[in-house]
Structure formats: C-alpha cells, structure tokens
Design a protein around this motif. Structure first.
Motif, mmCIF file in Angstrom:
data_model
loop_
_atom_site.group_PDB
_atom_site.id
_atom_site.type_symbol
_atom_site.label_atom_id
_atom_site.label_comp_id
_atom_site.label_asym_id
_atom_site.label_seq_id
_atom_site.Cartn_x
_atom_site.Cartn_y
_atom_site.Cartn_z
ATOM 1 N N ASP A 78 0.821 -1.209 0.000
ATOM 2 C CA ASP A 78 0.000 0.000 0.000
ATOM 3 C C ASP A 78 0.858 1.262 0.000
ATOM 4 O OD1 ASP A 78 -2.314 -1.527 0.098
ATOM 5 O OD2 ASP A 78 -2.430 -1.479 2.290
ATOM 6 N N GLY A 79 1.833 1.306 0.897
ATOM 7 C CA GLY A 79 2.562 2.541 1.136
ATOM 8 C C GLY A 79 3.518 2.943 0.037
ATOM 9 N N MET A 80 4.059 1.969 -0.714
ATOM 10 C CA MET A 80 5.025 2.296 -1.759
ATOM 11 C C MET A 80 4.420 2.311 -3.156
ATOM 12 S SD MET A 80 8.551 0.490 -0.408
ATOM 13 C CE MET A 80 9.608 1.489 -1.474
ATOM 14 N N GLY A 81 3.111 2.102 -3.243
ATOM 15 C CA GLY A 81 2.433 2.262 -4.526
ATOM 16 C C GLY A 81 2.487 1.073 -5.458
ATOM 17 N N PHE A 82 2.685 -0.120 -4.934
ATOM 18 C CA PHE A 82 2.684 -1.299 -5.796
ATOM 19 C C PHE A 82 1.330 -1.498 -6.471
ATOM 20 C CE2 PHE A 82 6.537 -2.432 -3.510
ATOM 21 C CZ PHE A 82 7.270 -3.075 -4.488
ATOM 22 N N GLY A 83 0.260 -1.290 -5.733
ATOM 23 C CA GLY A 83 -1.068 -1.527 -6.298
ATOM 24 C C GLY A 83 -1.329 -0.705 -7.529
ATOM 25 N N SER A 84 -1.100 0.604 -7.454
ATOM 26 C CA SER A 84 -1.373 1.472 -8.597
ATOM 27 C C SER A 84 -0.403 1.201 -9.742
ATOM 28 C CB SER A 84 -1.300 2.941 -8.176
ATOM 29 O OG SER A 84 -0.036 3.254 -7.621
ATOM 30 N N THR A 85 0.873 0.937 -9.431
ATOM 31 C CA THR A 85 1.849 0.648 -10.489
ATOM 32 C C THR A 85 1.473 -0.613 -11.249
ATOM 33 O OG1 THR A 85 3.635 1.717 -9.246
ATOM 34 C CG2 THR A 85 4.271 0.166 -10.971
ATOM 35 N N LEU A 86 1.136 -1.661 -10.527
ATOM 36 C CA LEU A 86 0.760 -2.917 -11.171
ATOM 37 C C LEU A 86 -0.554 -2.766 -11.936
ATOM 38 C CD1 LEU A 86 1.734 -5.298 -8.252
ATOM 39 C CD2 LEU A 86 2.835 -5.220 -10.491
ATOM 40 N N ALA A 87 -1.482 -1.988 -11.395
ATOM 41 C CA ALA A 87 -2.753 -1.770 -12.097
ATOM 42 C C ALA A 87 -2.534 -1.070 -13.430
ATOM 43 C CB ALA A 87 -3.691 -0.957 -11.208
ATOM 44 N N ILE A 88 -1.646 -0.082 -13.450
ATOM 45 C CA ILE A 88 -1.361 0.628 -14.700
ATOM 46 C C ILE A 88 -0.689 -0.309 -15.707
ATOM 47 C CG2 ILE A 88 0.078 2.449 -15.706
ATOM 48 C CD1 ILE A 88 -0.473 4.042 -13.074
ATOM 49 N N LEU A 89 0.280 -1.102 -15.245
ATOM 50 C CA LEU A 89 0.944 -2.042 -16.148
ATOM 51 C C LEU A 89 -0.050 -3.056 -16.710
ATOM 52 C CD1 LEU A 89 4.204 -2.681 -14.087
ATOM 53 C CD2 LEU A 89 4.060 -1.490 -16.284
ATOM 54 N N ASN A 90 -0.986 -3.476 -15.898
ATOM 55 C CA ASN A 90 -2.014 -4.406 -16.358
ATOM 56 C C ASN A 90 -2.961 -3.726 -17.348
ATOM 57 O OD1 ASN A 90 -5.080 -5.488 -15.344
ATOM 58 N ND2 ASN A 90 -3.617 -7.017 -16.069
ATOM 59 N N ALA A 91 -3.374 -2.508 -17.037
ATOM 60 C CA ALA A 91 -4.290 -1.777 -17.908
ATOM 61 C C ALA A 91 -3.673 -1.506 -19.276
ATOM 62 C CB ALA A 91 -4.697 -0.462 -17.245
ATOM 63 N N LYS A 92 -2.356 -1.331 -19.316
ATOM 64 C CA LYS A 92 -1.659 -1.079 -20.580
ATOM 65 C C LYS A 92 -1.299 -2.358 -21.325
ATOM 66 C CE LYS A 92 0.348 3.406 -19.349
ATOM 67 N NZ LYS A 92 1.595 4.176 -19.149
ATOM 68 N N GLY A 93 -1.642 -3.507 -20.766
ATOM 69 C CA GLY A 93 -1.351 -4.774 -21.424
ATOM 70 C C GLY A 93 0.087 -5.217 -21.311
ATOM 71 N N VAL A 94 0.822 -4.662 -20.360
ATOM 72 C CA VAL A 94 2.226 -5.039 -20.172
ATOM 73 C C VAL A 94 2.335 -6.325 -19.364
ATOM 74 C CG1 VAL A 94 4.440 -4.305 -19.196
ATOM 75 C CG2 VAL A 94 2.949 -2.635 -20.338
ATOM 76 N N ILE A 95 1.445 -6.474 -18.379
ATOM 77 C CA ILE A 95 1.422 -7.684 -17.558
ATOM 78 C C ILE A 95 0.010 -8.255 -17.527
ATOM 79 C CG2 ILE A 95 3.341 -6.895 -16.120
ATOM 80 C CD1 ILE A 95 1.266 -6.315 -13.887
ATOM 81 N N SER A 96 -0.064 -9.511 -17.161
ATOM 82 C CA SER A 96 -1.343 -10.203 -17.061
ATOM 83 C C SER A 96 -2.132 -9.717 -15.847
ATOM 84 C CB SER A 96 -1.098 -11.704 -16.917
ATOM 85 O OG SER A 96 -0.494 -11.973 -15.649
#
Length: 206
Positions: free
Chosen positions: A158-176
């Motif tokens: 939560d504190g270091m922003g993993f959730g939002s970073t991973l969500a963006i990568l997923n939304a852009k089709g970079v990760i599953s």
C-alpha cells in the motif's frame, strides 16, 4: 558492534544504507535472522513458483542475498542479483546460482532484453528497500510469458504504490491479471514479528 536485526533492516533508507547494513550482516545473516527468526517466506515463495512455472526457463532472483530462496529451487537455472557483494559471496559458497550479479535494482540493468523466463524475490519489497520503480526494467529483461512470483508485505504494497503501479501495467497490457497468495513469513520462533504475514504477487509479462 552494530545491531543486525529486522528492525534495523526495516529502518534503512535507500541503496547506500542497504549496502552498509548487509555488508556487515552477511556472515551471520543465515544464523541470526533466517534460523534465529524462523524465516520461512523463501520456502513459501519457492513453493508458489514451482506450482506455476516452466522448469526450462531461467530465473532471476532479485535481492538474492545469501540465496535463501534459491535453496528451494535447486532444480532450476537461477541467477541472483543483489546490491551487496558480501551477501552474494555467502550464496556463492552454497553453489546456488549460475551467475551472481552485484547490481542496484533501481538503476538500468546490464542485461539483454528477453533474458529470463521468471523473476522471484523474498525480502526485497519491504520497508526501506526496493519499490515498484524497478518493475519496468525487470519486465524488459524478461521474455513474454515470464512468471513473476514476488513477496511483499501489505503495508509496503500500500505505502510504496505497488497496487497502482501494477494496475497501470495491467491496464496497458504489459502484464497479465494479478493474483495473490497469503503466506506466513516466520515459523516456530517467538519474536515481535512472529505473526507477520506476507503477500505474494503473481503475474506474467504479456
């Protein structure tokens, strides 16, 4: 003599602080921390990886330290990268890695695109250590379909922003799409962090 313990590890601030702490801790890390605290997160993360992986794919163990995670993946081809040479030297004595690489995950990696078929980590995504800024470079050095199985702890997620970073990568089709596993971090020892739980992030490069 400095205190080498989990609270001091959680208090580090960035690469220089990490190198200073782990350089001095390397020789006793396995006995004082891994054994002394009943640190089983590496075993649990390796179990998840083995359930999901292709054994023919080379793996990059990030924040490899003394090789506690690679100890449970000895049938795999694993390279280890860590910021502290002294920690990797201990791993080298165990014969765990094809290659031991001293490097900073927050800097560009001297590795070719599409080198690895998997990324694993235990104890790297934690307080004061490495945040999600390293993910694009790790994704670059991985092949399409590469499996990421990386431990984290909920306050850091939560504190270091993993959730939002991973969500963006997923939304852009970079990760599953992602999945998560809840794991124990420690077992069989009594200390202030004995009941802490870990979160394992599981996803693939598209």
């Amino acid at each position: 003599m400095p205190d080498y313990d989990l609270d001091n590890a959680y208090a580090i601030e960035g690469p220089d602080s990490a190198k200073e702490l782990y350089r001095g801790w390397a020789a006793t890390y396995d006995s004082s921390f891994a054994e002394g605290c009943g640190y089983i997160a590496p075993r649990e993360i390796a179990t998840v990886y083995k359930e999901l992986s292709d054994r023919d794919q080379p793996i990059l163990d990030i924040g490899a330290g003394t090789g506690l995670l690679a100890e449970h993946l000895q049938d795999f081809a694993v390279d280890g990268i860590d910021i502290t040479k002294e920690m990797l030297d201990v791993a080298g004595e165990k014969g765990l890695y094809r290659n031991r690489i001293v490097g900073d995950l927050l800097q560009p990696l001297d590795m070719a695109d599409d080198t690895y078929g998997g990324v694993i980590s235990s104890g790297t995504f934690t307080h004061g250590h490495v945040g999600p800024a390293c993910l694009p470079e790790l994704i670059r050095v991985c092949r399409p379909g590469a499996l990421f199985v990386c431990g984290c702890i909920p306050p850091v997620f939560d504190g270091m922003g993993f959730g939002s970073t991973l969500a963006i990568l997923n939304a852009k089709g970079v990760i599953s799409d992602l999945s998560f596993r809840d794991i124990p971090i420690y077992e069989g020892k009594d200390h202030p962090h004995a009941k802490d739980r870990g979160l394992v992030m599981v996803f693939c490069k598209c």
